[in-house]
Design a protein around this motif. Structure first.
Motif, PDB file in Angstrom:
ATOM      1  N   TYR B  88       3.574  -0.949  -2.984  1.00  0.00           N
ATOM      2  CA  TYR B  88       3.441  -2.282  -2.399  1.00  0.00           C
ATOM      3  C   TYR B  88       1.977  -2.457  -2.025  1.00  0.00           C
ATOM      4  CZ  TYR B  88       2.900  -0.711   2.446  1.00  0.00           C
ATOM      5  OH  TYR B  88       2.432  -0.146   3.590  1.00  0.00           O
ATOM      6  N   ASP B  90      -0.712  -3.771   0.878  1.00  0.00           N
ATOM      7  CA  ASP B  90      -0.763  -4.203   2.283  1.00  0.00           C
ATOM      8  C   ASP B  90      -1.769  -5.345   2.445  1.00  0.00           C
ATOM      9  OD1 ASP B  90      -3.229  -3.080   2.170  1.00  0.00           O
ATOM     10  OD2 ASP B  90      -2.844  -1.496   3.638  1.00  0.00           O
ATOM     11  N   ALA B  98       5.862   2.080  -1.058  1.00  0.00           N
ATOM     12  CA  ALA B  98       6.921   1.559  -0.200  1.00  0.00           C
ATOM     13  C   ALA B  98       8.038   2.580  -0.138  1.00  0.00           C
ATOM     14  CB  ALA B  98       7.436   0.245  -0.743  1.00  0.00           C
TER      15      ALA B  98
END
Ligand code: SF4
Ligand code: SF4
Lengths: 328, 188
Positions: B88, B90, B98
Motif C-alpha cells: 500500500y 502511505d 499492508a
C-alpha cells in the motif's frame, strides 16, 4: 523357650534377607543406568528426585500399574508359574550365604547367616541350577518364536556354563577342606584364595557372567536380535519378577566371588568392620559387572559355546589337577 | 617374518588380556569425563550461532518505520512460495506492506529472502522454538514478524534456562552468553 527363640531369630533373619534382596535391585537399576550414562558421556536419569534417585521407584510404580498381559495362545498356568520359578531360586540360595561371623546384639550371640550348611556350596549350585526352569517355562509358555529361541539359548548357555563353574570352585574346596562357606572364608583369613586360584577365579567369574546372563554373554535377551528373549511376552509385575531375579543373580555371583576367592569378610591393611569389608567387596564386583556390560560387545552364539566347552572347561579341569598336585 | 611377529604379538597380547585392559581403561576414563547432555528445556538451552537461520523477523529503520518497501522480491525468490506481500502507499508516497505473511510451515529456512531483499528489511533470526499443534498458527503476519527476536549476538553456547508452563510453554532464559558446549566433547 530356647527353641522358640531360635525359630524367631531365623524368621527375623529370613524376613530381613527377603527385604534386602527385594529392595536391592532398586538402587542397582539406578546405578546401572547412571554408569551406562556416564560411560557414554550422558547423565543417565536426572529428572525424578535428586539426580534421578527416585527413578527406580517411579519405574516400580509404572510396572505395578501396567496391564498384566497374557498372550491369547499362551499356556496360562506355566506362564504365570515361570516368573515365580525364576525368582525363587536366587532367593533360596541366600539362605546358605554367610555375611559374617557372629556378632553380639543385646548380650545374644547372633550369627550373620541363616544356616551354616556343611554342603553349602553344593546347595548353592544345585538351587541355582533350578532357575533354568523358570527360563524354559517362560519361553515355552508364551508361545512366541522370540521367547522360545531365547529360552533355548538360555538353557544351553546356563547348563553348559554351570559345569565349568562347578569345576572352578573345586579348587577352593580342596584348599579349605570343606564345603561350608563359613569354613571356606575362615580358611582364607591369612591369604585370599585368589592368590592360589587365579585361574579358578577367572573361570568362575566368566561362567558367572554367563550364569547371570550379562553382557558379553547376554544372548538370552539379545535386544538386537531377539526382542527380549524368554521374557519378550511378559509385562507388568511379572516382568519385574524376571528383572529382580536377574539382579539378585548378579548380586549372588558377586557375593560368591567374594566369599570363594576374595576372603569374604576378611579385610586387609585397613581395619574396618567385617560386614563393611564384605559389602565393599561385593559392591566392587557389582560395579565390575556393570563396567563389563558397557565395555564389551556381545559374543556370537557359537563363540559362546566354544568358550564354554573348549576354553573354560579344560582350564577348570587343569586347575583342579594342578591344585591337587601342588597342595596335596 | 614381520607377519609372524605380529601374530606372536597379538597372541601375547591376548594371553595377557591387553585388549580387554585397554577397553576397560577407555570406558573407565569416559566415566569421569563430563557428560555432553544438554538438559533442555527445563535446565539449559542452546543459544544458536549468529549465522543461524531461525524464525524470520522484519526490521524497522531509525524512525521506527518498517523497512520493507513491499517490492515482493522475497516472495518471488522464495523457493517454497511461502511469502505473501500486499503493498500500500502511505501519505508520503512510500510503499509499505499492508499484509506480509510467511507460512513457516512451508519455509525451508534457506535464507534466500534475506539475500534478495533490496531494503535489508527481512532476515532470519535466533528463535527456533515455534512448534505448534496447528499449521494455521504457523502463518506469521507482519506485526508478529516485527516483534520477533533478531540475529543472535553472542553465538553458540549453552545457557541456563527455565521452563515456563504458566500460560504458554516457553523456554525462558536471561543469560546472553553460554558456555561452549564443545568443550565437553572428549576426543581420544
Ligand atoms: S527462508 Fe527461503 S523458504 Fe523461507 S521464506 Fe525465505 S526464501 Fe522462502
Ligand atoms: S522484505 Fe525486502 S524483498 Fe520482501 S517485499 Fe519487503 S523489501 Fe521487498
Amino acid at each position: 523357650m530356647e527353641l522358640l527363640f531360635a525359630l524367631g531369630l531365623i524368621a527375623i533373619k529370613i524376613a530381613l534377607l527377603i527385604a534386602m534382596l527385594l529392595l536391592l535391585p532398586l538402587p542397582l537399576t539406578w546405578l546401572e543406568r547412571k554408569l551406562a550414562g556416564h560411560m557414554q558421556q550422558r547423565m543417565g536419569p536426572m529428572r525424578v528426585g535428586w539426580h534421578g534417585l527416585l527413578q527406580p521407584v517411579a519405574d516400580g510404580i509404572k510396572l505395578l500399574t501396567k496391564e498384566d498381559h497374557i498372550p491369547a495362545e499362551a499356556d496360562r498356568f506355566l506362564f504365570k508359574l515361570a516368573p515365580i520359578l525364576a525368582l525363587a531360586p536366587p532367593f533360596v540360595v541366600f539362605v546358605a550365604i554367610p555375611f559374617g561371623e557372629t556378632v553380639s546384639v543385646l548380650n545374644a550371640e547372633i550369627t550373620l547367616y541363616v544356616s551354616n550348611l556343611n554342603v553349602a556350596l553344593l546347595f548353592v549350585f544345585a538351587v541355582i541350577g533350578l532357575e533354568v526352569y523358570g527360563v524354559i517355562f517362560g519361553g515355552w509358555a508364551a508361545n512366541s518364536k522370540y521367547a522360545v529361541l531365547g529360552s533355548l539359548r538360555t538353557c544351553a548357555q546356563m547348563i553348559s556354563y554351570e559345569i565349568p563353574m562347578g569345576f572352578a570352585v573345586v579348587g577352593v574346596v580342596m584348599l579349605a577342606q570343606s564345603m561350608s562357606l563359613v569354613d571356606i572364608v575362615r580358611a582364607q583369613s591369612d591369604v585370599w584364595n585368589i592368590v592360589y586360584q587365579p585361574v579358578g577365579f577367572l573361570v568362575f567369574f566368566v561362567a558367572g557372567l554367563a550364569e547371570a546372563q550379562r553382557i558379553p554373554f547376554d544372548l538370552a535377551e539379545a535386544e538386537g536380535d531377539l526382542g527380549a528373549g524368554f521374557h519378550t511376552e511378559y509385562s507388568g509385575i511379572r516382568f519385574a519378577f524376571f528383572m529382580v531375579s536377574e539382579y539378585v543373580i548378579v548380586l549372588l555371583v558377586s557375593v560368591l566371588s567374594v566369599i570363594l576367592f576374595f576372603g569374604g569378610w576378611n579385610g586387609v591393611l585397613i581395619p574396618l568392620p567385617p560386614l563393611l569389608w564384605f559389602a565393599l567387596k561385593v559392591a566392587f564386583f557389582i560395579y565390575v559387572f556393570m563396567w563389563f556390560r558397557f565395555t564389551l560387545p556381545r559374543y556370537r552364539y557359537d563363540q559362546l559355546m566354544a568358550i564354554g566347552w573348549k576354553v573354560l572347561l579344560p582350564l577348570s579341569m587343569a586347575n583342579i589337577i594342578v591344585t591337587g598336585i601342588v597342595f596335596s | 617374518m614381520s607377519r609372524v611377529q605380529d601374530r606372536l604379538g597379538t597372541w601375547i597380547g591376548w594371553a595377557l588380556f591387553a585388549d580387554l585392559a585397554s577397553a576397560f581403561t577407555l570406558t573407565f576414563g569416559y566415566m569421569f569425563s563430563r557428560p555432553v547432555t544438554m538438559q533442555y528445556p527445563d535446565k539449559e538451552k542452546w543459544l544458536p550461532y549468529s549465522r543461524y537461520r531461525g524464525h524470520h523477523f522484519l526490521k524497522r529503520d531509525e524512525e521506527g518505520e518498517i523497512k520493507c518497501v513491499a517490492c515482493e522480491l522475497c516472495a518471488r525468490i522464495c523457493p517454497c512460495d511461502c511469502i505473501e506481500v500486499v503493498p500500500y502507499e502511505d501519505e508520503n508516497g512510500k510503499r509499505h506492506p499492508a499484509k506480509f505473511e510467511i507460512d513457516t510451515a512451508r519455509c525451508l529456512f534457506c535464507g534466500l529472502c534475506e539475500d534478495a531483499c533490496p531494503a535489508d528489511a527481512i532476515a532470519l533470526g535466533q528463535q527456533y522454538e515455534f512448534s505448534s499443534f496447528s499449521s494455521r498458527d504457523l502463518v506469521i503476519g507482519r506485526d508478529d514478524l516485527l516483534g520477533k527476536p533478531g540475529k543472535a549476538m553472542t553465538g553458540g553456547g549453552v545457557v541456563t534456562a527455565r521452563l515456563n508452563t504458566e500460560e504458554d510453554v516457553l523456554v525462558e532464559t536471561s543469560e546472553p552468553h553460554g558456555y561452549n558446549w564443545w568443550r565437553n566433547i572428549r576426543r581420544t
